[in-house]
Design an enzyme around this catalytic site. Structure first.
Site, PDB file in Angstrom:
ATOM      1  CB  ALA A 184       5.694  -6.216   5.073  1.00  0.00           C
TER       2      ALA A 184
ATOM      3  CG  ASP B 115      -1.883  -4.986   2.339  1.00  0.00           C
ATOM      4  OD1 ASP B 115      -1.632  -4.521   1.223  1.00  0.00           O
ATOM      5  OD2 ASP B 115      -1.035  -5.729   2.994  1.00  0.00           O
TER       6      ASP B 115
END
Lengths: 332, 210
Positions: free
Chosen positions: B9, B121
Site C-alpha cells: 500500500a 498495523d
C-alpha cells in the site's frame, strides 16, 4: 420470483425523504426526494427533520408514481429504510410504508441503509467484487464482501468524513450539508496549513483535524486555506486506508459510495491511487450518491428475492444497525 | 538485479543484494495523489520510525527482519529477506494449528505492549512464519512508542477486526487463543486493556458489541 415486479423504496434515515419505483431487473423508473435543510450554522434537528418528512411524504409518493407512470395496483413490494438513522425520521418512513403495505396488501421489506448505498452503487456502476469506500454523514467505512456479509476492513474511530466537513462548515457559518461549498472554497487555495494526519492500520481518526481546523479559523486563517488543507489531509488519509485494504485483500476494483462520493477531489485522489496500482475506480453517479429511495428499492428487491420480508405487526426500526450484522444471501 | 516482489500500500518491495547477502529493499515512493507537504513528511518520518522501532523490538527478542541500511532521504530500508508464508495464507489452509498460532501471536503482541511498543498495523499479512516456526513481525511503518492503554487497545481492535472480517471461519479459536497468549504476558493490565478494546469497538458507527 419468476416474473418481473415493481418495488417502491422509501428512504427516511436522516435529512432526506426519498421515494423510488424500480423494477426487479434493476431499472429505476422514478427517484424523487426532498432534503430537509437546517438553518445556517446548525445541524439536523430530529423533530424538525421528521416533521419535514411527514409534510413532504404524500406529495413525493404521488410524484414518484406519476414519474413512473404506474398505478398503485402495479406495485409488487414495499421496501423501507429500517436503520441505521435518526429515530423520529426512521419512524416516519416506516409508518408510511406500513400503511401502504396494509392498504395495498403487499409484502413489506426492511432494508439496511448502508447496504442500500453499496448495492445501488454496485448496480449503477456495474462493479462486481469491489473494495468499497462508504463515505457519508453517517458512515466512513471500507467494506468488502466475504463469507456472507459486507465485512468492515477499516473505519473511522470517531467522526465520519461528512460530520467533519459539516462541523467545520457550520463553524464557519454555512448550513449543512456543507460539502459542496467547502469544496468550492478549497479550489481557490493552494496554501497548505499543517493538520494532524492520523491513520491507524486501516482505520482513521478525524477528531484531531476538527479541533485543529477550528483553531486555524479562530486564528483568522482564510476559510479557503482551511477548507483546502482539511480536504487534502482527510482525503489523503481515506485514500491511504483504501489502498491499504486493497493491498491486503489483493483486489482490483474500488468503489466509492455515499454522499461524499460526490466530491470531485476525493475521486481525483482515489483515481490517481488506482491508476498507479493498476486497479479500476468506480463511482456511484452523483445523482445516486446521496440518500435516495432507489438504494432502498434495489436492496428491497435483492432481499425479497432471497426470501426476506416482515409482517407489519413485527416490523421495526433500529437506530443502530451496523451493516456487518446483515446476512447477504444474494452474493457469493 | 533488482526485482519487484510486491507493491504494497505504501511501499514497493524488491529483492536486492546487500554486499553478498540476499536482501530486500523497501522504498516508499512518492504518492501523486497527496500534496507534497504531506507526502514528504509521511515518507521520511515513517522510514526513520520504522527502522528505529524495529531495532528496539529486536532487543526484546521478538523476531523482526534484520536491518542492513537506512536511507531516509530516499525513504528506503534494506533489510533481511524473510522467507515463508504469511499468517494470512496460513490461516486459509485446512488442518492448521489455530490454537498454537493464536497463542503465539498473543504472546508476541503482549511482549511488544508490555514494553510500550505499538505496532500500528497488526494485520495477518504483516506476520511471516519462518521455517523454524517462529513468527517474524514485519512492516513497522505505523509503529510508535506509547504507554497509553488506548493505543494498545487500538492495536488489538485492528487485529480483531481483520481476523473477524478476513478469517471469519477461524476467528473465534484464533482470537480466544490470542487473548490467552496476550494475558500470559500482560497479566494484571489484561482485563483493563480488553475493556478498552470493547469501548473502542463501541465507538464504531452503529456498533453493538457482544
Amino acid at each position: 420470483m419468476n416474473s418481473e415486479y415493481l418495488c417502491m423504496g422509501i428512504e427516511s434515515t436522516a435529512h432526506t425523504f426519498g421515494v423510488s419505483i424500480m423494477d426487479s431487473e434493476g431499472n429505476i423508473l422514478s427517484d424523487v426526494k426532498s432534503v430537509y435543510k437546517p438553518p445556517a450554522g446548525s445541524g439536523i434537528h430530529p423533530r424538525e427533520a421528521s416533521r419535514h418528512h411527514t409534510v413532504t411524504a404524500p406529495d413525493l409518493i404521488n410524484e414518484a408514481m406519476e414519474k413512473a407512470s404506474i398505478s398503485y395496483s402495479d406495485i409488487g413490494i414495499i421496501a423501507y429504510s429500517a436503520g441505521p438513522g435518526i429515530g423520529p425520521c426512521l419512524r416516519v418512513g416506516a409508518t408510511v410504508s406500513r400503511a401502504l403495505s396494509l392498504r395495498l396488501k403487499k409484502p413489506l421489506i426492511p432494508v439496511n441503509h448502508a447496504i442500500g448505498h453499496i448495492e445501488l452503487a454496485c448496480l449503477t456502476s456495474g462493479v462486481k467484487d469491489p473494495v468499497n469506500l462508504l463515505v457519508s454523514g453517517g458512515h466512513t467505512m471500507i467494506n468488502s464482501f466475504n463469507t456472507g456479509k459486507w465485512r468492515v476492513f477499516g473505519e473511522t474511530l470517531d467522526l465520519t468524513i461528512g460530520q467533519l466537513i459539516d462541523q467545520i462548515g457550520r463553524y464557519a457559518g454555512f448550513s449543512s450539508p456543507a460539502g459542496a461549498i467547502m469544496e468550492e472554497l478549497a479550489r481557490k487555495s493552494k496554501n497548505y496549513l499543517m493538520l494532524p494526519y492520523s491513520v491507524k492500520g486501516n482505520d482513521v481518526s478525524f477528531s484531531g483535524i476538527l479541533t485543529s481546523a477550528k483553531k486555524l479559523l479562530d486564528n483568522d486563517n482564510k476559510i479557503e486555506d482551511v477548507s483546502y488543507s482539511l480536504q487534502e489531509t482527510a482525503y489523503s488519509m481515506l485514500t491511504e486506508v483504501t489502498e491499504r485494504a486493497l493491498a491486503f485483500l489483493e483486489k482490483e476494483e474500488v468503489l466509492i459510495s455515499g454522499g461524499v462520493a460526490a466530491s470531485s477531489r476525493l475521486k481525483e485522489m482515489l483515481d490517481s491511487m488506482c491508476k498507479e496500482r493498476g486497479a479500476t475506480l468506480n463511482v456511484v453517479p452523483k445523482k445516486y450518491a446521496g440518500d435516495c429511495g432507489a438504494q432502498i428499492a434495489w436492496t428491497g428487491i435483492l432481499s425479497y428475492n432471497t426470501g426476506i420480508e416482515i409482517s407489519v405487526s413485527d416490523s421495526w426500526v433500529k437506530q443502530s444497525w451496523r451493516l456487518d450484522r446483515v446476512k447477504i444471501k444474494w452474493r457469493k | 538485479m533488482e526485482k519487484i516482489i510486491k507493491i504494497g500500500a505504501e511501499a514497493t518491495i524488491s529483492s536486492t543484494k546487500w554486499f553478498e547477502i540476499s536482501a530486500i529493499s523497501k522504498i516508499r515512493h512518492k504518492k501523486k495523489y497527496r500534496p507534497i507537504e504531506i507526502d514528504n513528511l509521511i515518507r521520511v518520518q515513517r522510514t526513520i520510525k520504522e527502522a528505529n522501532i524495529m531495532n528496539k523490538t529486536r532487543l526484546l527478542k521478538i523476531d523482526v527482519p534484520i536491518i542492513y541500511f537506512v536511507d531516509p532521504n530516499n525513504a528506503e530500508i534494506i533489510m533481511e529477506n524473510v522467507d515463508g508464508p504469511r499468517i494470512k495464507e496460513y490461516l486459509s489452509n485446512k488442518n492448521i494449528d489455530c490454537k498454537g498460532i493464536g497463542w503465539k501471536i498473543g504472546h508476541m503482541v503482549g511482549k511488544l505492549h508490555k514494553n510500550n511498543i505499538i505496532h500500528g498495523d497488526l494485520t495477518t499479512s504483516n506476520m511471516i512464519i519462518r521455517k523454524n516456526n517462529n513468527i517474524c513481525l514485519i512492516d513497522f511503518g505505523l509503529a510508535n512508542q506509547s504507554n497509553k492503554l488506548e493505543d494498545k487497545g487500538v492495536d488489538i481492535k485492528l487485529l480483531k477486526g481483520i481476523l473477524n472480517s478476513a478469517h471469519n471461519d477461524v476467528f473465534k479459536i484464533v482470537f480466544d487463543n490470542f487473548l490467552a497468549g496476550y494475558e500470559s504476558i500482560m497479566k494484571n493490565s489484561f482485563e483493563q486493556i480488553i475493556s478498552i478494546v470493547k469501548q473502542i469497538e463501541m465507538r464504531g458507527r452503529y456498533a453493538r458489541v457482544d
